[in-house]
Structures are given as C-alpha cells and as structure tokens.
Design a protein around this motif. Sequence first.
Motif, mmCIF file in Angstrom:
data_model
loop_
_atom_site.group_PDB
_atom_site.id
_atom_site.type_symbol
_atom_site.label_atom_id
_atom_site.label_comp_id
_atom_site.label_asym_id
_atom_site.label_seq_id
_atom_site.Cartn_x
_atom_site.Cartn_y
_atom_site.Cartn_z
ATOM 1 N N VAL A 171 6.660 -0.241 -15.444
ATOM 2 C CA VAL A 171 7.015 -1.801 -15.310
ATOM 3 C C VAL A 171 5.980 -2.022 -13.870
ATOM 4 N N VAL A 172 5.252 -3.125 -14.102
ATOM 5 C CA VAL A 172 4.156 -3.573 -13.167
ATOM 6 C C VAL A 172 4.387 -5.106 -13.213
ATOM 7 N N GLY A 173 3.212 -5.607 -12.321
ATOM 8 C CA GLY A 173 3.298 -7.203 -12.171
ATOM 9 C C GLY A 173 4.159 -7.682 -11.376
ATOM 10 N N SER A 174 4.482 -9.160 -11.150
ATOM 11 C CA SER A 174 5.283 -9.893 -10.573
ATOM 12 C C SER A 174 5.577 -11.017 -11.416
ATOM 13 N N GLY A 175 6.804 -11.878 -11.430
ATOM 14 C CA GLY A 175 7.046 -12.935 -11.943
ATOM 15 C C GLY A 175 7.180 -13.756 -10.780
ATOM 16 N N ASP A 176 7.323 -13.456 -9.502
ATOM 17 C CA ASP A 176 7.275 -14.304 -8.302
ATOM 18 C C ASP A 176 6.581 -13.498 -7.248
ATOM 19 N N ALA A 177 5.725 -14.425 -6.365
ATOM 20 C CA ALA A 177 5.014 -13.850 -5.338
ATOM 21 C C ALA A 177 5.825 -13.426 -4.250
ATOM 22 N N SER A 178 7.088 -13.612 -3.960
ATOM 23 C CA SER A 178 8.075 -13.262 -3.077
ATOM 24 C C SER A 178 8.611 -11.760 -3.574
ATOM 25 N N LEU A 179 8.437 -11.217 -4.838
ATOM 26 C CA LEU A 179 8.755 -9.993 -5.216
ATOM 27 C C LEU A 179 7.703 -9.126 -5.739
ATOM 28 N N ARG A 180 7.672 -7.898 -5.111
ATOM 29 C CA ARG A 180 6.758 -6.981 -5.321
ATOM 30 C C ARG A 180 7.198 -5.647 -5.546
ATOM 31 N N ASP A 181 6.448 -4.690 -6.012
ATOM 32 C CA ASP A 181 7.084 -3.386 -6.287
ATOM 33 C C ASP A 181 6.552 -2.494 -4.937
ATOM 34 N N THR A 182 7.538 -2.134 -4.279
ATOM 35 C CA THR A 182 7.419 -1.338 -2.988
ATOM 36 C C THR A 182 7.690 0.107 -3.068
ATOM 37 N N SER A 183 7.754 0.635 -4.228
ATOM 38 C CA SER A 183 7.942 2.019 -4.292
ATOM 39 C C SER A 183 6.786 2.860 -3.934
ATOM 40 N N PRO A 184 7.178 3.944 -3.209
ATOM 41 C CA PRO A 184 6.163 4.777 -2.472
ATOM 42 C C PRO A 184 5.571 5.812 -3.689
ATOM 43 N N HIS A 185 5.855 5.687 -4.766
ATOM 44 C CA HIS A 185 5.780 6.675 -5.851
ATOM 45 C C HIS A 185 4.931 6.186 -7.034
ATOM 46 N N ASN A 186 4.932 4.562 -7.017
ATOM 47 C CA ASN A 186 4.560 4.026 -8.364
ATOM 48 C C ASN A 186 3.034 3.759 -8.265
ATOM 49 N N LEU A 187 2.291 3.785 -9.271
ATOM 50 C CA LEU A 187 0.801 3.620 -9.420
ATOM 51 C C LEU A 187 0.338 2.448 -8.695
ATOM 52 N N PHE A 188 0.665 1.141 -9.052
ATOM 53 C CA PHE A 188 0.175 0.011 -8.649
ATOM 54 C C PHE A 188 0.353 -0.185 -6.953
ATOM 55 N N PRO A 189 1.509 0.129 -6.656
ATOM 56 C CA PRO A 189 1.491 -0.210 -5.144
ATOM 57 C C PRO A 189 0.743 1.020 -4.181
ATOM 58 N N LEU A 190 0.935 2.213 -4.882
ATOM 59 C CA LEU A 190 0.145 2.994 -4.380
ATOM 60 C C LEU A 190 -1.609 2.778 -4.385
#
Length: 320
Positions: A171-190
């Motif tokens: 699961v990627v992307g964002s529907g709101d600029a105030s919400l983001r993926d902060t996982s230390p393991h997922n590809l996009f934030p890495l």
Amino acid sequence: MTWLVTGGAGYIGAHVVRALIDDGLEPVVLDDLSSGHAAFVPEGVPFIQASILDRAAVDRAIGERGVTGVIHVAGFKYAGVSVERPLHTYEQNVTGMVTLLASMQQHGVTQCVFSSSAAVFGDVDVELVGEDTPKAPASPYGESKLIGEWLLADQGVAAGLRHTSLRYFNVVGSGDASLRDTSPHNLFPLVFDALVAGRTPRINGADYPTPDGTCVRDYIHVADLALAHVAAARRLERGDSIEPAYNLGSGDGVSVRQIMDAMARVTGIAFDPEVAPRRPGDPARIVASGELAARDLDWRMRHTLDEMVASAWAARQAAL
C-alpha cells in the motif's frame, strides 16, 4: 452507524477513518500508537489509546461508543521481521483477533471487515492470484493473517458474524498530505528517507525469477484501499451478499526496480539503487486479480504509478 477502526491512527487506518467520515459514517479509533500517530486521528473522532490485546479497553471502545461494526486494521505487519519474531507476530495478530471477536460477541456486534493480506498465499506459481488460490504463507505474518480469516469464518458459523477479509500487498501513496507511511520497513519511506538524507536507496534482492530480477507486487494507492473498506462496511450494513474474502489486486503488478525508476522520475533525483541480499519471507511475485472486488466493492486502480509516487513524495515533503 458507528464503526470501530482498530489501528485507526496508523497510515492505512487513518485513511479508512477519513473515508468513513466522507461517506457519512461515524468512526471510533482504537490504537496503541506502537506505529501510529495521535496526530493522524481527526479532531472530534473518539480515540482510545490502547492495545488490541487489552480486553477491558476494547470492551469500553465497543460498549461505550455504540459501535455497530468493526474494521480491523491493527496488527503487526512486517513479514521479514515476523520470521525473527514469530511469537510477537502471533500475539498481536492472532491473540488480538481473538480478543476483539470475544468483545464483539459480548456486545452483540455482528459486522467485521478484516484488513488481511496477500501474504496468505505465499510464493505462488500462478499468473494471477484468485480468491481460491491455495494458501501457503511464506512467513509467520502471512500465517497469522490466514488464521485471522479462519477465526472470522468459525465465528460466522458459531455466532452469526457477518464478515469479509480484504487481501492486498503493498500500500503506497497518500490521500492527504498530512498522512504518510512512516514504517521503517516499507519500500516507499525507506527510499524517501535515503533520498532526503543524500544516501543511495537499495533493492533487497535482484536475483528473483522475475523479468528484471526484483520482486513483483501489486502496489495500490492507500486512498483506493480505504474506499474498498468503506464499501465493504456499507455492504455488510445493508445485508447484501458478500464474499468471505476479496483480493484487491492490480491485475498486472510492478517490480521494485520499476518503482525505483518512478521514484527518480517523479522526485527529479537521479540515482542507481544499490543491491542488497534478499529479505527472508519475501516471495518473488504476487499479483492478484481484483475482479470480485470490482464487482462488489467498486474496486479499481484510480491512480497511476507516478501518481502514487507523487502523492507519497508530497506527504513526505510536507513532513520536512
């Protein structure tokens, strides 16, 4: 109607909460903030900070808020780490599900949408994964999600629970600029963290039996995923027929290297990714059909790969 969203302060759960509000439903959030953020919960939405393992807290969330259905997103979701921490994974995902279902039964709540995973299938040798494709999880995480589906089915027989499980992978992307993926393991934030820090992003394994040697997955936009959860909740509310599980697939998939190319293209930061060893528990290819979900949940890919990257990058930039 009031829906409890477990994990509603997390990346996916917070998007589900907003989609519920947009559709005229009332969400209640339960989250222990182990990976979520209190700031992700919209103002005015009831928020109980507690673990899904805390039966008393779950009882309060359901009983005191007049909850009529549950969207269960909370869980430990890192497939690679689950190989190293199987007991923790089972406690969070299996014991947590048992705790939730027991509370639902006590309070007469008979509707549940489960955020499951395509990891239940494991490393399958089929072109497109269907709902009935044999299940052979390659990690404790995938096993725990499959057990969750079994628990729902058993509770459906024993207590009349109406339920469905939504299976997806990245699961990627964002529907709101105030919400983001902060996982230390997922590809996009890495990748984004590496680019922001001036480091070279890396690929975990480039020797898989795929066209370019990197893993191939369904990458779906988080806002599309949230809409599918709401559609499933609405279907349960209306008493419509519903499948026990839906695959939220793209039908074609993209590789990690294709993701890297899109990252460079969208951000304007040129790079040649480093290649690291494979991660344990990562199947080579999982691409699912979304035909059943399209029929019943209005599921479709509303965003291109570049749009997914652009929305995620905008959210990451907003956090700087």
